[in-house]
Design a protein around this motif. Structure first.
Motif, PDB file in Angstrom:
ATOM      1  N   UNK A  45      38.241   3.624  39.170  1.00 16.24           N
ATOM      2  CA  UNK A  45      38.196   5.064  38.896  1.00 16.24           C
ATOM      3  C   UNK A  45      37.325   5.347  37.674  1.00 16.24           C
ATOM      4  N   UNK A  46      37.549   4.613  36.601  1.00 17.94           N
ATOM      5  CA  UNK A  46      36.808   4.890  35.363  1.00 17.94           C
ATOM      6  C   UNK A  46      35.313   4.612  35.491  1.00 17.94           C
ATOM      7  N   UNK A  47      34.953   3.523  36.159  1.00 15.03           N
ATOM      8  CA  UNK A  47      33.521   3.248  36.320  1.00 15.03           C
ATOM      9  C   UNK A  47      32.873   4.242  37.277  1.00 15.03           C
ATOM     10  N   UNK A  48      33.616   4.681  38.277  1.00 17.27           N
ATOM     11  CA  UNK A  48      33.095   5.697  39.198  1.00 17.27           C
ATOM     12  C   UNK A  48      32.842   7.003  38.461  1.00 17.27           C
ATOM     13  N   UNK A  49      33.801   7.409  37.644  1.00 17.59           N
ATOM     14  CA  UNK A  49      33.662   8.660  36.892  1.00 17.59           C
ATOM     15  C   UNK A  49      32.510   8.556  35.902  1.00 17.59           C
ATOM     16  N   UNK A  50      32.457   7.459  35.152  1.00 15.77           N
ATOM     17  CA  UNK A  50      31.344   7.288  34.222  1.00 15.77           C
ATOM     18  C   UNK A  50      30.013   7.370  34.962  1.00 15.77           C
ATOM     19  N   UNK A  51      29.926   6.678  36.089  1.00 15.87           N
ATOM     20  CA  UNK A  51      28.687   6.676  36.864  1.00 15.87           C
ATOM     21  C   UNK A  51      28.257   8.070  37.264  1.00 15.87           C
ATOM     22  N   UNK A  52      29.184   8.884  37.726  1.00 13.86           N
ATOM     23  CA  UNK A  52      28.842  10.243  38.144  1.00 13.86           C
ATOM     24  C   UNK A  52      28.371  11.092  36.964  1.00 13.86           C
ATOM     25  N   UNK A  53      29.069  10.994  35.851  1.00 15.20           N
ATOM     26  CA  UNK A  53      28.685  11.780  34.663  1.00 15.20           C
ATOM     27  C   UNK A  53      27.330  11.304  34.132  1.00 15.20           C
ATOM     28  N   UNK A  54      27.131  10.000  34.043  1.00 10.79           N
ATOM     29  CA  UNK A  54      25.862   9.466  33.522  1.00 10.79           C
ATOM     30  C   UNK A  54      24.691   9.830  34.422  1.00 10.79           C
ATOM     31  N   UNK A  55      24.877   9.734  35.728  1.00 12.96           N
ATOM     32  CA  UNK A  55      23.798  10.074  36.655  1.00 12.96           C
ATOM     33  C   UNK A  55      23.463  11.559  36.546  1.00 12.96           C
ATOM     34  N   UNK A  56      24.470  12.408  36.508  1.00 11.53           N
ATOM     35  CA  UNK A  56      24.217  13.848  36.384  1.00 11.53           C
ATOM     36  C   UNK A  56      23.516  14.157  35.060  1.00 11.53           C
ATOM     37  N   UNK A  57      23.941  13.507  33.986  1.00  8.88           N
ATOM     38  CA  UNK A  57      23.312  13.714  32.683  1.00  8.88           C
ATOM     39  C   UNK A  57      21.827  13.339  32.756  1.00  8.88           C
ATOM     40  N   UNK A  58      21.549  12.173  33.319  1.00  8.49           N
ATOM     41  CA  UNK A  58      20.163  11.721  33.433  1.00  8.49           C
ATOM     42  C   UNK A  58      19.321  12.618  34.310  1.00  8.49           C
ATOM     43  N   UNK A  59      19.863  13.032  35.438  1.00  7.77           N
ATOM     44  CA  UNK A  59      19.138  13.922  36.352  1.00  7.77           C
ATOM     45  C   UNK A  59      18.868  15.264  35.683  1.00  7.77           C
ATOM     46  N   UNK A  60      19.838  15.756  34.928  1.00  6.85           N
ATOM     47  CA  UNK A  60      19.680  17.044  34.249  1.00  6.85           C
ATOM     48  C   UNK A  60      18.543  17.017  33.242  1.00  6.85           C
ATOM     49  N   UNK A  61      18.301  15.865  32.652  1.00  5.24           N
ATOM     50  CA  UNK A  61      17.226  15.734  31.666  1.00  5.24           C
ATOM     51  C   UNK A  61      15.842  15.702  32.314  1.00  5.24           C
ATOM     52  N   UNK A  62      15.794  15.392  33.608  1.00  5.54           N
ATOM     53  CA  UNK A  62      14.518  15.214  34.306  1.00  5.54           C
ATOM     54  C   UNK A  62      14.056  16.425  35.090  1.00  5.54           C
ATOM     55  N   UNK A  63      14.933  17.375  35.350  1.00  2.00           N
ATOM     56  CA  UNK A  63      14.534  18.551  36.115  1.00  2.00           C
ATOM     57  C   UNK A  63      14.662  18.350  37.613  1.00  2.00           C
ATOM     58  N   UNK A  64      14.159  19.331  38.352  1.00  2.07           N
ATOM     59  CA  UNK A  64      14.305  19.336  39.805  1.00  2.07           C
ATOM     60  C   UNK A  64      13.229  18.538  40.517  1.00  2.07           C
ATOM     61  N   UNK A  65      13.402  18.425  41.812  1.00  2.00           N
ATOM     62  CA  UNK A  65      12.408  17.750  42.651  1.00  2.00           C
ATOM     63  C   UNK A  65      11.083  18.507  42.599  1.00  2.00           C
ATOM     64  N   UNK A  66       9.971  17.789  42.551  1.00  2.00           N
ATOM     65  CA  UNK A  66       8.675  18.453  42.419  1.00  2.00           C
ATOM     66  C   UNK A  66       8.176  19.128  43.695  1.00  2.00           C
ATOM     67  N   UNK A  67       8.665  18.729  44.853  1.00  4.02           N
ATOM     68  CA  UNK A  67       8.180  19.294  46.114  1.00  4.02           C
ATOM     69  C   UNK A  67       7.201  18.345  46.774  1.00  4.02           C
ATOM     70  N   UNK A  68       7.217  18.344  48.078  1.00  4.12           N
ATOM     71  CA  UNK A  68       6.360  17.411  48.815  1.00  4.12           C
ATOM     72  C   UNK A  68       7.062  16.082  48.978  1.00  4.12           C
TER      73      UNK A  68
END
Length: 122
Positions: free
Chosen positions: A10-33
């Motif tokens: 449970x804890x590693x799953x939760x950490x993984x979801x939060x860390x991935x969302x944090x990282x994705x949020x820093x990178x922005x959206x899909x560029x298209x194409x």
């Protein structure tokens, strides 16, 4: 020891979801194409937060394998729903995502389901 394996999952799953969302949020959206999107997503793997989240998912899978050596699937699996509770709370605290009565009620129903479904199993 089996419960520690479930907790680790449970804890590693939760950490993984939060860390991935944090990282994705820093990178922005899909560029298209299609090609640009594929390259963007491939590049995300090398972001330290996203990589750590993916690594946590792998470690969580190892914990899960260990948990399943101790418990029936029908007993262990409902505990995975606890990740919904923790992700809801941490997404509000860490990611500053909105928390409202509908989300809280939904998670309360999940917890009630865990309690009902785990009665008499084990």
């Amino acid at each position: 020891m089996g419960y520690l394996f479930i907790l680790g999952t449970v804890l590693t799953t939760v950490y993984g979801q939060i860390a991935i969302k944090w990282g994705v949020s820093q990178r922005g959206g899909l560029p298209g194409g299609a090609w640009d999107n594929a390259m963007f997503l491939f590049g995300l793997v090398f972001d330290p937060w996203i990589f750590s989240g993916l690594l946590a998912a792998f470690v969580g899978a190892l914990f899960w394998l260990a948990a399943l050596t101790r418990f029936q699937l029908s007993f262990a699996y409902p505990f995975m729903s606890l990740s919904f509770v923790l992700v809801l709370v941490l997404s509000a605290l860490v990611l500053h995502e909105p928390l409202n009565i509908h989300k809280i009620a939904g998670v309360a129903l999940i917890v009630a389901g865990i309690v009902v479904s785990s009665r008499g199993l084990g």
